[in-house]
Design a protein around this motif. Structure first.
Motif, PDB file in Angstrom:
ATOM      1  N   PRO A  57       0.452  -1.226  -0.391  1.00 13.91           N
ATOM      2  CA  PRO A  57       0.118   0.236  -0.171  1.00 13.91           C
ATOM      3  C   PRO A  57       1.425   1.451  -0.138  1.00 13.91           C
ATOM      4  CG  PRO A  57       0.225  -0.856   1.940  1.00 13.91           C
ATOM      5  CD  PRO A  57       0.254  -1.847   1.075  1.00 13.91           C
ATOM      6  N   ASN A  58       2.681   1.316   0.626  1.00 15.64           N
ATOM      7  CA  ASN A  58       3.041   2.268   0.635  1.00 15.64           C
ATOM      8  C   ASN A  58       4.110   2.712  -0.840  1.00 15.64           C
ATOM      9  OD1 ASN A  58       2.268   3.234   3.131  1.00 15.64           O
ATOM     10  ND2 ASN A  58       3.494   1.460   3.967  1.00 15.64           N
ATOM     11  N   GLN A  59       3.366   1.698  -1.949  1.00  8.86           N
ATOM     12  CA  GLN A  59       4.465   1.397  -2.987  1.00  8.86           C
ATOM     13  C   GLN A  59       3.689   2.867  -4.282  1.00  8.86           C
ATOM     14  OE1 GLN A  59       6.407  -0.549  -5.595  1.00  8.86           O
ATOM     15  NE2 GLN A  59       6.250   1.559  -6.171  1.00  8.86           N
ATOM     16  N   LYS A  60       4.779   3.646  -4.084  1.00  6.49           N
ATOM     17  CA  LYS A  60       4.621   4.728  -4.768  1.00  6.49           C
ATOM     18  C   LYS A  60       4.176   4.581  -6.537  1.00  6.49           C
ATOM     19  CE  LYS A  60       7.812   8.310  -2.744  1.00  6.49           C
ATOM     20  NZ  LYS A  60       7.936   9.405  -3.100  1.00  6.49           N
ATOM     21  N   ILE A  61       2.976   5.576  -6.405  1.00 14.08           N
ATOM     22  CA  ILE A  61       2.363   5.419  -8.173  1.00 14.08           C
ATOM     23  C   ILE A  61       2.787   5.540  -9.108  1.00 14.08           C
ATOM     24  CG2 ILE A  61       0.311   4.062  -9.750  1.00 14.08           C
ATOM     25  CD1 ILE A  61      -0.650   3.121  -7.239  1.00 14.08           C
ATOM     26  N   GLY A  62       3.751   6.108 -10.089  1.00 19.55           N
ATOM     27  CA  GLY A  62       4.145   6.895 -11.542  1.00 19.55           C
ATOM     28  C   GLY A  62       2.708   6.374 -12.672  1.00 19.55           C
ATOM     29  N   ILE A  89      11.206   5.466 -26.446  1.00 17.89           N
ATOM     30  CA  ILE A  89      11.202   4.175 -25.693  1.00 17.89           C
ATOM     31  C   ILE A  89       9.865   3.297 -25.652  1.00 17.89           C
ATOM     32  CG2 ILE A  89      13.128   5.452 -24.185  1.00 17.89           C
ATOM     33  CD1 ILE A  89      10.656   4.510 -22.499  1.00 17.89           C
ATOM     34  N   GLU A  90       9.999   1.757 -25.645  1.00 19.37           N
ATOM     35  CA  GLU A  90       9.587   0.744 -25.073  1.00 19.37           C
ATOM     36  C   GLU A  90       9.306   1.100 -23.747  1.00 19.37           C
ATOM     37  OE1 GLU A  90       8.566  -3.536 -27.176  1.00 19.37           O
ATOM     38  OE2 GLU A  90      10.357  -2.822 -28.806  1.00 19.37           O
ATOM     39  N   PRO A  91       8.205   1.150 -23.027  1.00 16.01           N
ATOM     40  CA  PRO A  91       8.114   1.331 -21.923  1.00 16.01           C
ATOM     41  C   PRO A  91       8.165  -0.232 -20.731  1.00 16.01           C
ATOM     42  CG  PRO A  91       5.647   1.260 -22.978  1.00 16.01           C
ATOM     43  CD  PRO A  91       7.272   1.249 -24.262  1.00 16.01           C
ATOM     44  N   GLY A  92       7.849  -1.597 -21.988  1.00 19.13           N
ATOM     45  CA  GLY A  92       8.371  -2.593 -21.445  1.00 19.13           C
ATOM     46  C   GLY A  92       9.524  -3.373 -21.189  1.00 19.13           C
ATOM     47  N   VAL A  93      10.166  -3.498 -19.638  1.00 15.22           N
ATOM     48  CA  VAL A  93      11.346  -4.468 -19.733  1.00 15.22           C
ATOM     49  C   VAL A  93      11.025  -5.760 -19.386  1.00 15.22           C
ATOM     50  CG1 VAL A  93      13.516  -4.290 -18.684  1.00 15.22           C
ATOM     51  CG2 VAL A  93      12.307  -2.321 -19.080  1.00 15.22           C
ATOM     52  N   ASN A 107       6.652  -9.486 -24.986  1.00 20.30           N
ATOM     53  CA  ASN A 107       5.198  -8.445 -24.476  1.00 20.30           C
ATOM     54  C   ASN A 107       4.362  -9.905 -23.814  1.00 20.30           C
ATOM     55  OD1 ASN A 107       4.061 -10.661 -27.044  1.00 20.30           O
ATOM     56  ND2 ASN A 107       2.214  -9.160 -27.028  1.00 20.30           N
ATOM     57  N   LEU A 108       4.097 -11.728 -23.803  1.00 20.83           N
ATOM     58  CA  LEU A 108       4.326 -12.039 -22.810  1.00 20.83           C
ATOM     59  C   LEU A 108       4.689 -12.791 -22.026  1.00 20.83           C
ATOM     60  CD1 LEU A 108       2.602 -14.251 -25.179  1.00 20.83           C
ATOM     61  CD2 LEU A 108       1.330 -12.012 -24.570  1.00 20.83           C
ATOM     62  N   CYS A 109       6.199 -11.501 -21.238  1.00 20.98           N
ATOM     63  CA  CYS A 109       7.107 -12.133 -20.700  1.00 20.98           C
ATOM     64  C   CYS A 109       6.062 -12.110 -18.936  1.00 20.98           C
ATOM     65  CB  CYS A 109       7.854 -11.281 -20.824  1.00 20.98           C
ATOM     66  SG  CYS A 109       9.388 -11.476 -19.013  1.00 20.98           S
ATOM     67  N   LEU A 110       6.447 -13.785 -18.681  1.00 22.69           N
ATOM     68  CA  LEU A 110       5.925 -14.019 -17.232  1.00 22.69           C
ATOM     69  C   LEU A 110       6.451 -12.825 -15.838  1.00 22.69           C
ATOM     70  CD1 LEU A 110       6.489 -17.456 -17.414  1.00 22.69           C
ATOM     71  CD2 LEU A 110       4.866 -16.385 -17.441  1.00 22.69           C
ATOM     72  N   LYS A 111       7.850 -12.089 -16.023  1.00 20.73           N
ATOM     73  CA  LYS A 111       8.644 -10.963 -15.307  1.00 20.73           C
ATOM     74  C   LYS A 111       8.387  -9.499 -15.560  1.00 20.73           C
ATOM     75  CE  LYS A 111      10.923 -14.385 -12.946  1.00 20.73           C
ATOM     76  NZ  LYS A 111      12.276 -15.784 -12.660  1.00 20.73           N
ATOM     77  N   PRO A 119       5.562  -4.488 -11.482  1.00 19.58           N
ATOM     78  CA  PRO A 119       6.115  -4.640 -10.100  1.00 19.58           C
ATOM     79  C   PRO A 119       6.664  -3.222  -9.544  1.00 19.58           C
ATOM     80  CG  PRO A 119       7.883  -5.319 -11.472  1.00 19.58           C
ATOM     81  CD  PRO A 119       6.980  -4.870 -12.639  1.00 19.58           C
ATOM     82  N   ASN A 120       6.934  -2.438 -10.399  1.00 21.09           N
ATOM     83  CA  ASN A 120       8.094  -1.060 -10.002  1.00 21.09           C
ATOM     84  C   ASN A 120       7.248   0.323 -10.325  1.00 21.09           C
ATOM     85  OD1 ASN A 120      10.251  -2.402  -9.150  1.00 21.09           O
ATOM     86  ND2 ASN A 120      11.069  -2.242 -11.197  1.00 21.09           N
ATOM     87  N   TYR A 121       5.488   0.220 -11.001  1.00 19.90           N
ATOM     88  CA  TYR A 121       5.020   1.478 -10.995  1.00 19.90           C
ATOM     89  C   TYR A 121       5.842   2.533 -11.491  1.00 19.90           C
ATOM     90  CZ  TYR A 121       1.158  -1.711  -9.520  1.00 19.90           C
ATOM     91  OH  TYR A 121       1.001  -2.759  -9.552  1.00 19.90           O
ATOM     92  N   ARG A 122       6.598   2.408 -12.401  1.00 22.68           N
ATOM     93  CA  ARG A 122       7.437   3.771 -12.216  1.00 22.68           C
ATOM     94  C   ARG A 122       7.107   4.597 -13.761  1.00 22.68           C
ATOM     95  NH1 ARG A 122      12.183   3.420 -16.216  1.00 22.68           N
ATOM     96  NH2 ARG A 122      12.308   1.374 -17.150  1.00 22.68           N
ATOM     97  N   GLY A 123       6.907   5.967 -13.356  1.00 23.69           N
ATOM     98  CA  GLY A 123       6.233   6.725 -15.171  1.00 23.69           C
ATOM     99  C   GLY A 123       6.759   7.978 -16.196  1.00 23.69           C
ATOM    100  N   ALA A 124       7.025   7.757 -17.246  1.00 21.04           N
ATOM    101  CA  ALA A 124       7.348   8.456 -17.246  1.00 21.04           C
ATOM    102  C   ALA A 124       7.203   9.740 -17.915  1.00 21.04           C
ATOM    103  CB  ALA A 124       6.684   7.946 -19.152  1.00 21.04           C
TER     104      ALA A 124
END
Length: 347
Positions: A57-62, A89-93, A107-111, A119-124
């Motif tokens: 719940p404390n995760q910052k959301i970008g 950039i392609e935003p998916g890593v 694009n179907l990568c499990l991770k 998992p990191n919710y970092r925004g552009a």
């Protein structure tokens, strides 16, 4: 250098807060962001929270994942980029190690680490960000930063049209004339579709669809979608029906629009369950979903640079970075007026 980022505090409220300037690691580039497109998923996150809420719940959301900017510095082992390069950039890593990555369907990568979500919710929506050089692309001199930011949604449309195997002589119906629907329209046109009917309830979007190459449009607020489309295409219906609105209503209409042996391509993110009358499609009709894109950026960049794909015309509103809160408020309140919005970080 000073760095800030837009953070979602609670649904409906964002703030711009100061954060450290990130340092590029091995294989990464540091980018000064210029322009960020406002995606429907960003608007959903602003309005209701992320599609996939963080476990912490404390995760910052970008917010934001459609972006372009200028390389400031590079990390070790980066040879293809240097300071001053204009990029998007392609935003998916992807992880590069799972079965789907090895098959080329990353694009179907499990991770998958996709911006503004798990998992990191970092925004552009930030002044500076680091990104793997392997998922960074040079912008041709003929392309603006705005066009560079819109390579991402354009790649969604390109991927959908290619997966549907659109080609010369095909009849197409596109349900929804938002950004993704309009990108899919242009991709289908590029691939040679003869008839492209676009359906929406907003005249401004239908007008844009006609401008971008639709051979016919249907105003679903005034006409019966199925009857109107068949009056245009014939009783057999369409070879391919794209659902891009993310609506259970339009998804339920698709079986009545597709011809025998045709394909229903679900591009939109549809919440909840959608009843399907299989008696309407038990003549070798395929139903397929598409998820983002894979290996589509190079061809999409080339199409935009060569003016075969018009992404800038659908941008109706551009907001300054300092007014990001208003940008999202307007995107929620004025959906009938805003076809595509963007936020300029620099300037």
């Amino acid at each position: 250098m000073k760095n800030t980022q837009v953070t979602l505090v609670v649904p409906g409220t964002t703030k711009i807060e100061e954060v450290p300037v990130p340092k590029p690691g091995r294989g990464e580039v540091l980018i000064q962001v210029d322009t960020v497109g406002i995606c429907g998923s960003d608007v959903h996150s602003f309005e209701s929270g992320p599609f996939i809420p963080p476990k912490d719940p404390n995760q910052k959301i970008g917010l934001g994942h459609e972006c372009a900017g200028t390389v400031v510095s590079v990390g070790e082992e980066v040879e293809d980029f240097k300071a001053g390069d204009r990029v998007c950039i392609e935003p998916g890593v992807p992880c590069g190690e799972c079965r789907f990555c090895h098959e080329g369907r990353y694009n179907l990568c499990l991770k998958m680490d996709f911006m503004a979500t798990q998992p990191n919710y970092r925004g552009a929506l930030t002044n500076y960000l680091v990104h793997p050089a392997s998922m960074t692309y040079h912008l041709p001199d003929t392309m603006s930063f705005l066009e560079g930011a819109l390579v991402e949604p354009a790649s969604v449309g390109m991927h959908a049209a290619m997966e549907a195997q659109v080609g010369p002589g095909k009849k197409v119906v596109i349900l929804g004339a938002g950004c993704i629907g309009l990108m899919t329209l242009q991709a289908a046109r590029l691939m040679g579709a003869d008839d492209i009917v676009v359906v929406d309830m907003m005249e401004k979007r239908l007008e844009m669809a006609r401008r971008l190459g639709a051979t016919a449009t249907v105003d679903a607020s005034r006409e019966d979608t199925v009857s109107a489309c068949k009056a245009i295409l014939g009783e057999l219906g369409a070879d391919v029906v794209f659902e891009t609105a993310g609506s259970r209503v339009t998804a339920a209409q698709a079986p009545s629009l597709v011809m025998r042996g045709g394909k229903i391509m679900i591009v939109g993110t549809i919440p909840g369950e959608t009843p399907i009358d299989f008696l309407k499609i038990n003549r070798e009709v395929s139903i397929q979903t598409v998820f983002r894109y894979a290996n589509r950026y190079p061809m999409t960049i080339r199409a935009i640079a060569e003016k075969r794909l018009d992404v800038a015309s659908m941008v109706t509103h551009i907001f300054p970075y300092g007014e990001s809160q208003r940008a999202f408020e307007e995107s929620v309140k004025n959906k009938a007026d805003i076809i595509k919005g963007a936020i300029e970080i620099k300037g």
